[in-house]
Design a protein around this motif. Sequence first.
Motif, PDB file in Angstrom:
ATOM      1  N   ASN A  69       0.876  -1.174   0.000  1.00  0.00           N
ATOM      2  CA  ASN A  69       0.000   0.000   0.000  1.00  0.00           C
ATOM      3  C   ASN A  69       0.911   1.222   0.000  1.00  0.00           C
ATOM      4  OD1 ASN A  69      -1.593   2.196   0.620  1.00  0.00           O
ATOM      5  ND2 ASN A  69      -2.492   1.308   2.459  1.00  0.00           N
ATOM      6  N   PRO A  70       0.967   1.987  -1.097  1.00  0.00           N
ATOM      7  CA  PRO A  70       1.883   3.125  -1.158  1.00  0.00           C
ATOM      8  C   PRO A  70       1.558   4.234  -0.158  1.00  0.00           C
ATOM      9  CG  PRO A  70       0.430   3.122  -3.061  1.00  0.00           C
ATOM     10  CD  PRO A  70       0.174   1.839  -2.313  1.00  0.00           C
ATOM     11  N   HIS A  71       0.393   4.183   0.453  1.00  0.00           N
ATOM     12  CA  HIS A  71       0.007   5.190   1.447  1.00  0.00           C
ATOM     13  C   HIS A  71       0.116   4.624   2.854  1.00  0.00           C
ATOM     14  CE1 HIS A  71      -1.148   7.739  -1.820  1.00  0.00           C
ATOM     15  NE2 HIS A  71      -1.861   6.758  -2.315  1.00  0.00           N
ATOM     16  N   SER A  72       1.191   3.871   3.087  1.00  0.00           N
ATOM     17  CA  SER A  72       1.441   3.267   4.389  1.00  0.00           C
ATOM     18  C   SER A  72       2.938   3.109   4.602  1.00  0.00           C
ATOM     19  CB  SER A  72       0.755   1.897   4.485  1.00  0.00           C
ATOM     20  OG  SER A  72       1.402   0.962   3.630  1.00  0.00           O
ATOM     21  N   ALA A  73       3.301   2.760   5.844  1.00  0.00           N
ATOM     22  CA  ALA A  73       4.703   2.476   6.171  1.00  0.00           C
ATOM     23  C   ALA A  73       4.733   1.588   7.413  1.00  0.00           C
ATOM     24  CB  ALA A  73       5.467   3.770   6.427  1.00  0.00           C
ATOM     25  N   MET A  74       5.691   0.682   7.473  1.00  0.00           N
ATOM     26  CA  MET A  74       5.945  -0.115   8.663  1.00  0.00           C
ATOM     27  C   MET A  74       7.199   0.474   9.302  1.00  0.00           C
ATOM     28  SD  MET A  74       5.128  -2.545  10.727  1.00  0.00           S
ATOM     29  CE  MET A  74       3.928  -3.538   9.881  1.00  0.00           C
ATOM     30  N   LEU A  75       7.051   1.005  10.501  1.00  0.00           N
ATOM     31  CA  LEU A  75       8.118   1.759  11.155  1.00  0.00           C
ATOM     32  C   LEU A  75       8.312   1.280  12.583  1.00  0.00           C
ATOM     33  CD1 LEU A  75       6.698   5.171   9.988  1.00  0.00           C
ATOM     34  CD2 LEU A  75       8.682   4.019   8.996  1.00  0.00           C
ATOM     35  N   SER A  76       9.469   1.574  13.137  1.00  0.00           N
ATOM     36  CA  SER A  76       9.751   1.214  14.532  1.00  0.00           C
ATOM     37  C   SER A  76      10.261   2.427  15.282  1.00  0.00           C
ATOM     38  CB  SER A  76      10.821   0.121  14.603  1.00  0.00           C
ATOM     39  OG  SER A  76      10.366  -1.060  14.018  1.00  0.00           O
ATOM     40  N   CYS A  77      10.053   2.407  16.593  1.00  0.00           N
ATOM     41  CA  CYS A  77      10.643   3.441  17.430  1.00  0.00           C
ATOM     42  C   CYS A  77      12.153   3.212  17.468  1.00  0.00           C
ATOM     43  CB  CYS A  77      10.043   3.410  18.836  1.00  0.00           C
ATOM     44  SG  CYS A  77      10.583   2.005  19.836  1.00  0.00           S
ATOM     45  N   ASN A  78      12.875   4.134  18.044  1.00  0.00           N
ATOM     46  CA  ASN A  78      14.326   4.050  18.010  1.00  0.00           C
ATOM     47  C   ASN A  78      14.944   3.404  19.243  1.00  0.00           C
ATOM     48  OD1 ASN A  78      13.976   6.056  19.864  1.00  0.00           O
ATOM     49  ND2 ASN A  78      14.875   7.668  18.640  1.00  0.00           N
ATOM     50  N   ASP A  79      14.187   2.670  20.030  1.00  0.00           N
ATOM     51  CA  ASP A  79      14.737   1.951  21.182  1.00  0.00           C
ATOM     52  C   ASP A  79      15.327   0.633  20.686  1.00  0.00           C
ATOM     53  OD1 ASP A  79      15.206   0.354  23.428  1.00  0.00           O
ATOM     54  OD2 ASP A  79      13.459   1.117  24.505  1.00  0.00           O
ATOM     55  N   PHE A  81      16.813  -1.658  22.286  1.00  0.00           N
ATOM     56  CA  PHE A  81      16.669  -2.772  23.222  1.00  0.00           C
ATOM     57  C   PHE A  81      15.273  -3.372  23.204  1.00  0.00           C
ATOM     58  CE2 PHE A  81      20.010  -0.196  25.415  1.00  0.00           C
ATOM     59  CZ  PHE A  81      21.048  -1.088  25.241  1.00  0.00           C
ATOM     60  N   ARG A  82      14.264  -2.537  22.982  1.00  0.00           N
ATOM     61  CA  ARG A  82      12.870  -2.998  22.981  1.00  0.00           C
ATOM     62  C   ARG A  82      12.059  -2.245  21.930  1.00  0.00           C
ATOM     63  NH1 ARG A  82      14.444  -0.243  26.962  1.00  0.00           N
ATOM     64  NH2 ARG A  82      14.988  -1.955  28.328  1.00  0.00           N
ATOM     65  N   PRO A  83      12.393  -2.460  20.648  1.00  0.00           N
ATOM     66  CA  PRO A  83      11.697  -1.715  19.595  1.00  0.00           C
ATOM     67  C   PRO A  83      10.223  -2.103  19.479  1.00  0.00           C
ATOM     68  CG  PRO A  83      13.131  -3.383  18.640  1.00  0.00           C
ATOM     69  CD  PRO A  83      13.391  -3.381  20.109  1.00  0.00           C
ATOM     70  N   VAL A  84       9.418  -1.102  19.204  1.00  0.00           N
ATOM     71  CA  VAL A  84       7.994  -1.284  18.953  1.00  0.00           C
ATOM     72  C   VAL A  84       7.767  -0.950  17.487  1.00  0.00           C
ATOM     73  CG1 VAL A  84       5.656  -0.509  19.536  1.00  0.00           C
ATOM     74  CG2 VAL A  84       7.413  -0.652  21.324  1.00  0.00           C
ATOM     75  N   SER A  85       7.137  -1.860  16.756  1.00  0.00           N
ATOM     76  CA  SER A  85       6.857  -1.653  15.335  1.00  0.00           C
ATOM     77  C   SER A  85       5.429  -1.157  15.160  1.00  0.00           C
ATOM     78  CB  SER A  85       7.051  -2.957  14.557  1.00  0.00           C
ATOM     79  OG  SER A  85       8.399  -3.346  14.602  1.00  0.00           O
ATOM     80  N   PHE A  86       5.269  -0.169  14.291  1.00  0.00           N
ATOM     81  CA  PHE A  86       3.981   0.465  14.028  1.00  0.00           C
ATOM     82  C   PHE A  86       3.661   0.362  12.547  1.00  0.00           C
ATOM     83  CE2 PHE A  86       5.863   2.626  17.620  1.00  0.00           C
ATOM     84  CZ  PHE A  86       4.802   2.844  18.486  1.00  0.00           C
ATOM     85  N   TYR A  87       2.408   0.008  12.234  1.00  0.00           N
ATOM     86  CA  TYR A  87       1.927   0.093  10.865  1.00  0.00           C
ATOM     87  C   TYR A  87       1.193   1.422  10.762  1.00  0.00           C
ATOM     88  CZ  TYR A  87      -0.535  -0.875   6.527  1.00  0.00           C
ATOM     89  OH  TYR A  87      -1.016  -0.795   5.251  1.00  0.00           O
ATOM     90  N   VAL A  88       1.662   2.296   9.893  1.00  0.00           N
ATOM     91  CA  VAL A  88       1.103   3.636   9.722  1.00  0.00           C
ATOM     92  C   VAL A  88       0.431   3.681   8.357  1.00  0.00           C
ATOM     93  CG1 VAL A  88       1.651   6.086   9.565  1.00  0.00           C
ATOM     94  CG2 VAL A  88       2.960   4.613  11.104  1.00  0.00           C
ATOM     95  N   GLU A  89      -0.842   4.102   8.336  1.00  0.00           N
ATOM     96  CA  GLU A  89      -1.547   4.185   7.066  1.00  0.00           C
ATOM     97  C   GLU A  89      -2.508   5.360   7.062  1.00  0.00           C
ATOM     98  OE1 GLU A  89      -4.172   0.911   6.224  1.00  0.00           O
ATOM     99  OE2 GLU A  89      -4.824   0.803   8.302  1.00  0.00           O
ATOM    100  N   VAL A  90      -2.846   5.787   5.861  1.00  0.00           N
ATOM    101  CA  VAL A  90      -3.827   6.852   5.676  1.00  0.00           C
ATOM    102  C   VAL A  90      -5.213   6.237   5.807  1.00  0.00           C
ATOM    103  CG1 VAL A  90      -4.784   8.500   4.026  1.00  0.00           C
ATOM    104  CG2 VAL A  90      -2.308   8.136   4.159  1.00  0.00           C
ATOM    105  N   VAL A  91      -6.054   6.877   6.607  1.00  0.00           N
ATOM    106  CA  VAL A  91      -7.463   6.473   6.708  1.00  0.00           C
ATOM    107  C   VAL A  91      -8.303   7.663   6.288  1.00  0.00           C
ATOM    108  CG1 VAL A  91      -7.162   4.675   8.424  1.00  0.00           C
ATOM    109  CG2 VAL A  91      -7.551   6.990   9.185  1.00  0.00           C
ATOM    110  N   GLU A  92      -9.344   7.389   5.576  1.00  0.00           N
ATOM    111  CA  GLU A  92     -10.214   8.464   5.066  1.00  0.00           C
ATOM    112  C   GLU A  92     -11.426   8.593   5.947  1.00  0.00           C
ATOM    113  OE1 GLU A  92      -9.531  10.111   1.971  1.00  0.00           O
ATOM    114  OE2 GLU A  92      -7.674   8.991   1.724  1.00  0.00           O
TER     115      GLU A  92
END
Length: 92
Positions: A69-79, A81-92
């Motif tokens: 989905n070009p209007h999304s990204a899978m990203l992580s925080c910068n920790d 030792f214990r990174p948390v991954s987030f799926y970020v997407e556009v919602v209408e």
Amino acid sequence: MRITEYKDLMAQYENPIEHTCDMQLGQTFFVERGEKPAGMCDSAWESLRPFVEELAAGGGNFFDGWMRNPHSAMLSCNDGFRPVSFYVEVVE
């Protein structure tokens, strides 16, 4: 999406700390007016913010087609030792 802990790295490099991350699996956040969502870690927000701003401005397609989905990204925080991954997407 996912919370990971690297206990071996914590034991080797991290000073003991009492309180770390309050993120919970399954939490959902909505960004309005470019403001950090209530309850989101400051460090996580700083990692996500540039991508959220780009998506909010109609951009996307990060890294030439990285996401299905070009209007999304899978990203992580910068920790590291214990990174948390987030799926970020556009919602209408």
